[in-house]
Design an enzyme around this catalytic site. Structure first.
Site, PDB file in Angstrom:
ATOM      1  N   LYS A  15      44.383  39.142  28.717  1.00  0.00           N
ATOM      2  CA  LYS A  15      44.271  40.490  28.127  1.00  0.00           C
ATOM      3  C   LYS A  15      42.843  40.761  27.694  1.00  0.00           C
ATOM      4  O   LYS A  15      42.287  41.811  27.975  1.00  0.00           O
ATOM      5  CB  LYS A  15      45.175  40.647  26.889  1.00  0.00           C
ATOM      6  N   GLU A  57      47.908  34.210  28.441  1.00  0.00           N
ATOM      7  CA  GLU A  57      48.136  35.658  28.501  1.00  0.00           C
ATOM      8  C   GLU A  57      47.153  36.381  27.565  1.00  0.00           C
ATOM      9  O   GLU A  57      46.605  37.428  27.916  1.00  0.00           O
ATOM     10  CB  GLU A  57      49.604  35.955  28.138  1.00  0.00           C
ATOM     11  N   HIS A 105      38.893  16.713  27.125  1.00  0.00           N
ATOM     12  CA  HIS A 105      38.654  16.293  28.510  1.00  0.00           C
ATOM     13  C   HIS A 105      37.643  17.201  29.211  1.00  0.00           C
ATOM     14  O   HIS A 105      37.555  17.175  30.435  1.00  0.00           O
ATOM     15  CB  HIS A 105      39.978  16.260  29.286  1.00  0.00           C
ATOM     16  N   LYS A 119      46.758  48.998  38.855  1.00  0.00           N
ATOM     17  CA  LYS A 119      48.012  48.708  38.155  1.00  0.00           C
ATOM     18  C   LYS A 119      49.005  47.989  39.060  1.00  0.00           C
ATOM     19  O   LYS A 119      49.552  46.976  38.709  1.00  0.00           O
ATOM     20  CB  LYS A 119      48.607  50.017  37.639  1.00  0.00           C
ATOM     21  N   CYS A 163      46.010  52.468  45.322  1.00  0.00           N
ATOM     22  CA  CYS A 163      46.000  53.799  45.944  1.00  0.00           C
ATOM     23  C   CYS A 163      47.268  54.599  45.645  1.00  0.00           C
ATOM     24  O   CYS A 163      48.351  54.029  45.479  1.00  0.00           O
ATOM     25  CB  CYS A 163      45.887  53.659  47.448  1.00  0.00           C
ATOM     26  N   ARG A 172      47.172  53.848  38.035  1.00  0.00           N
ATOM     27  CA  ARG A 172      47.277  52.765  39.021  1.00  0.00           C
ATOM     28  C   ARG A 172      45.916  52.144  39.332  1.00  0.00           C
ATOM     29  O   ARG A 172      45.852  51.062  39.894  1.00  0.00           O
ATOM     30  CB  ARG A 172      47.882  53.306  40.323  1.00  0.00           C
ATOM     31  N   GLU A 210      40.412  41.154  30.791  1.00  0.00           N
ATOM     32  CA  GLU A 210      40.537  42.288  31.699  1.00  0.00           C
ATOM     33  C   GLU A 210      40.154  43.614  31.060  1.00  0.00           C
ATOM     34  O   GLU A 210      39.687  44.515  31.755  1.00  0.00           O
ATOM     35  CB  GLU A 210      41.913  42.357  32.362  1.00  0.00           C
ATOM     36  N   TRP A 226      41.674  52.974  46.104  1.00  0.00           N
ATOM     37  CA  TRP A 226      41.154  51.751  45.484  1.00  0.00           C
ATOM     38  C   TRP A 226      40.593  50.937  46.626  1.00  0.00           C
ATOM     39  O   TRP A 226      41.349  50.500  47.503  1.00  0.00           O
ATOM     40  CB  TRP A 226      42.282  51.026  44.764  1.00  0.00           C
ATOM     41  N   ASN A 230      48.085  54.274  52.210  1.00  0.00           N
ATOM     42  CA  ASN A 230      48.081  53.121  51.297  1.00  0.00           C
ATOM     43  C   ASN A 230      48.390  51.885  52.114  1.00  0.00           C
ATOM     44  O   ASN A 230      49.235  51.940  53.006  1.00  0.00           O
ATOM     45  CB  ASN A 230      49.178  53.239  50.239  1.00  0.00           C
ATOM     46  N   GLY A 231      47.767  50.765  51.775  1.00  0.00           N
ATOM     47  CA  GLY A 231      48.074  49.516  52.467  1.00  0.00           C
ATOM     48  C   GLY A 231      46.870  49.014  53.244  1.00  0.00           C
ATOM     49  O   GLY A 231      45.749  49.494  53.050  1.00  0.00           O
TER      50      GLY A 231
HETATM   51  C1  F6R Z   1      47.570  41.893  33.779  1.00  0.00           C
HETATM   52  C2  F6R Z   1      48.401  42.511  34.786  1.00  0.00           C
HETATM   53  C3  F6R Z   1      48.498  41.856  36.128  1.00  0.00           C
HETATM   54  C4  F6R Z   1      49.934  41.971  36.668  1.00  0.00           C
HETATM   55  C5  F6R Z   1      49.998  41.439  38.094  1.00  0.00           C
HETATM   56  C6  F6R Z   1      51.411  41.452  38.639  1.00  0.00           C
HETATM   57  O1  F6R Z   1      47.600  42.604  32.586  1.00  0.00           O
HETATM   58  O2  F6R Z   1      48.986  43.525  34.572  1.00  0.00           O
HETATM   59  O3  F6R Z   1      48.085  40.528  36.082  1.00  0.00           O
HETATM   60  O4  F6R Z   1      50.776  41.250  35.835  1.00  0.00           O
HETATM   61  O5  F6R Z   1      49.183  42.212  38.925  1.00  0.00           O
HETATM   62  O6  F6R Z   1      51.950  42.725  38.608  1.00  0.00           O
HETATM   63  P1  F6R Z   1      53.511  42.957  38.663  1.00  0.00           P
HETATM   64  O7  F6R Z   1      54.076  42.419  37.401  1.00  0.00           O
HETATM   65  O8  F6R Z   1      53.676  44.438  38.785  1.00  0.00           O
HETATM   66  O9  F6R Z   1      54.011  42.216  39.864  1.00  0.00           O
END
Ligand code: F6R
Length: 608
Positions: free
Chosen positions: A486, A482, A505, A603, A2, A27, A489, A74, A99-100
């Protein structure tokens, strides 16, 4: 997640609010809304979907108002819908954005029902508007009513509110969710993200937990939780125009991938001497404190957690100390045992991730020798709450999928390993090598970019599958994780990563002629073992895409071998991340997803 913006100005604020929402679109959100406190009436507009829809709606009404609040939502409590979108109102008088999460919303809902308030949405946020309205009947003072209402709230919130009866005024409150006041000329602002207003002001005051604020066009006053006026430090945040625009790139994610050589340069600049890290790069006294560190506890989420997992080997090799790593969302619920001389390290791009902040607050009560944060946002709560910190200096990351945040976190973690080892006078030769490797990283990343055409020759095959398997060993297992994150997502392909030795396994059962198996085979002590594991895939007719170099001698009949630049031991994990980012990006482009704002994701995840 949000976003909040509020404005009081001598000019009409509609466009300012919509622009602010657009700058926070990165975000992640599902609906948007605005309240404009016009002279003759209060106008509320809400819409499901993109801010551009809200903008069209607003343009059609041609409103002129000198104050207002706006929000991107959101969904947490209640589905994404127009009714659940903010702002929420009470009796056409008090309107709020929030927000929250309000944890005791059931209790408040019952109370308000008894007081004959009609709650029209499924959200916890609407209750805040009614509570303020309720207390305002007694106080006849919106600020006092807001202060009283927040006493009833349990949980995290940042709130902006207006009253229909008070044109030109916006109220705000903060508790465990970021909110700041922006100072302009004949106008002032409230925002949950500096990026929302960074184009119109560079002067900010970050509110602290328990703070309230009232802004008008001429004034911005901050009160603490006792109601006393307080001064909060002025911050200057400059955002160059290029930081918040895509330039010639199709997506922010693409731009952020190709910015990485410069970003890594910004992470290491001023922190490395000729053969070693400089002293106290984590803040005054850090080098002395690091002398006592005997173990490290890393806590983070998502990509930031992968950075910790990758870096563990550096701490074990260079500092010769053990590391423990936890998901931030799990850490405090398992009553972690903290041994003497343990350093707590949080890693976060945003510095506002609720799970990580909650872990940090928990850690403060434990007997850690200190808290270090590796973070990209200097104004973040995490940065303020830590004993020592280093900023990754990657610049704003707008794409929801982290790219430059990850590689700069790795560089910063290596710097942390060097700092601890230097304080403890361990492994000077390795430190020298690591410092040199770090300096060479930007040039090696540039070389990795040149693999784009080769990567594009395999993307069709990957994008036409609904599954993918990523393999690596040692640090490259974490890089594979990682890479899988990527891909999943942004392209919505189900992707899993395994340490290659684990294949037999269980996951080997997935291997058939169709599933793409993507493997990382850098020249390291485990490469021979990895190649044997890849033979197991070949023997089952699997399709292999291997990123390796001259020592990874494997004949591939189905699939492709992509030759990586020759790297140093300490920069190879960073460089091997690059083709996986490009792969995920190009596959998502082929699948036509909204890859800067993938479905269901946000985000900065500011709720637990
Ligand atoms: C994946 C991604 C998320 C963030 C996670 C933590 O591409 O961006 O998995 O890494 O939400 O976010 P931060 O780093 O802002 O604490």
């Amino acid at each position: 997640m949000c976003g909040i913006i509020g404005a009081a100005s001598s000019r009409s604020v509609g466009k300012i609010l919509i622009k602010g929402l657009q700058l926070m679109e990165y975000r992640g959100y599902d609906s948007a809304g605005v309240v404009l406190n016009k002279e003759e009436e209060i106008l509320r507009l809400r819409s499901l979907g993109k801010v551009s829809k809200l903008e069209d709606l607003m343009i059609s009404k041609k409103p002129r108002a000198l104050s207002g609040i706006a929000h991107t939502r959101w969904a947490t409590h209640g589905a994404p819908s127009e009714e659940n979108a903010h702002p929420h109102g009470s009796h056409d008088d008090i309107f709020i954005v929030h927000n929250g999460i309000i944890e005791n919303h059931e209790e408040i809902r019952d109370f308000l029902r008894k007081e004959s308030y009609e709650v029209t949405s499924e959200t916890d946020s609407e209750l805040i508007a009614h509570l303020i309205h309720f207390y305002n009947k007694d106080t006849k003072d919106t600020l006092k009513a807001l202060m009283r209402a927040t006493k009833d709230l349990k949980g995290a919130y940042s709130i902006a509110a207006v009253s229909q009866k008070e044109k030109g005024k916006v109220y705000a409150a903060r508790q465990k969710s970021p909110l700041l006041v922006g100072i302009g000329i004949e106008e002032n602002f409230i925002a949950s993200d500096p990026l929302a207003i960074v184009n119109i002001t560079e002067k900010f005051h970050m509110l602290e937990d328990g703070d309230f604020s009232v802004i008008t066009k001429d004034d911005a006053v901050i009160f603490d939780n006792t109601g006393a006026k307080v001064d909060r430090d002025e911050l200057k945040i400059e955002a160059t125009a290029t930081a918040t625009t895509k330039g010639d790139y199709k997506h922010f994610m693409e731009k952020e991938i190709y910015e990485q050589p410069e970003c890594i340069g910004n992470t290491i600049n001023g922190r490395l001497g000729e053969n070693d890290v400089l002293d106290n790069v984590f803040g005054l006294g850090s080098s002395d404190a690091f002398r006592e560190v005997k173990r490290i506890h890393f806590v983070a989420c998502g990509t930031s957690l992968h950075a910790a997992k990758t870096a563990r080997k550096w701490f074990e090799d260079i500092c010769e100390i053990p590391c423990y790593i936890d998901f931030a969302s799990e850490y405090r619920y398992r009553n972690p045992i903290v041994e003497n001389n343990t350093l707590f390290v949080t890693i976060s791009q945003s510095g506002e991730t609720a799970d990580t902040l909650a872990a940090l607050n928990y850690a403060k009560e434990e007997k850690y020798i200190g808290i270090v944060s590796i973070c990209n946002v200097p104004t973040s709560t995490m940065a303020r709450e830590s004993d020592w910190k280093v900023f990754t200096n990657a610049g704003p990351e707008i794409g929801v999928a982290s790219t430059k945040a990850f590689t700069t976190q790795l560089a910063a973690l290596l710097i942390l390993a060097l700092s601890i080892a230097k304080s403890q006078e361990k492994n000077p030769e390795k430190r020298k090598q690591a410092a040199q490797d770090l300096r060479e990283t930007p040039a090696l990343i540039e070389k990795a970019f040149k693999l784009k055409d080769e990567i594009n020759s395999i993307t069709n095959n990957i994008s036409s599958n609904d599954n993918a398997l990523f393999l690596g060993r040692g640090m490259y297992f974490s890089i594979a994780q990682e890479g899988a994150l990527k891909l999943k997502e942004i392209s919505y392909i189900h992707a899993e990563a395994y340490p290659a030795g684990e294949l037999k396994h269980g996951p080997l059962a997935l291997v058939d002629e169709t599933i793409p198996v993507i493997a990382l085979a850098p020249e390291d002590s485990l490469v021979e073992k990895l190649l044997s594991n890849l033979e197991e895939v070949k023997a089952r007719g699997g399709t292999l895409y291997v990123f390796g170099n001259s020592s990874s001698t494997i004949e591939i009949k189905k699939g492709k071998f992509i030759n990586m630049p020759e790297c140093g031991d300490f920069n190879a994990p960073i460089v091997y991340t690059i083709p996986l980012q490009i792969l995920a990006y190009e596959v998502a482009c082929l699948r036509g997803t909204d890859l800067d704002q993938p479905r269901n994701l946000a985000k900065s995840v500011t709720v637990e």
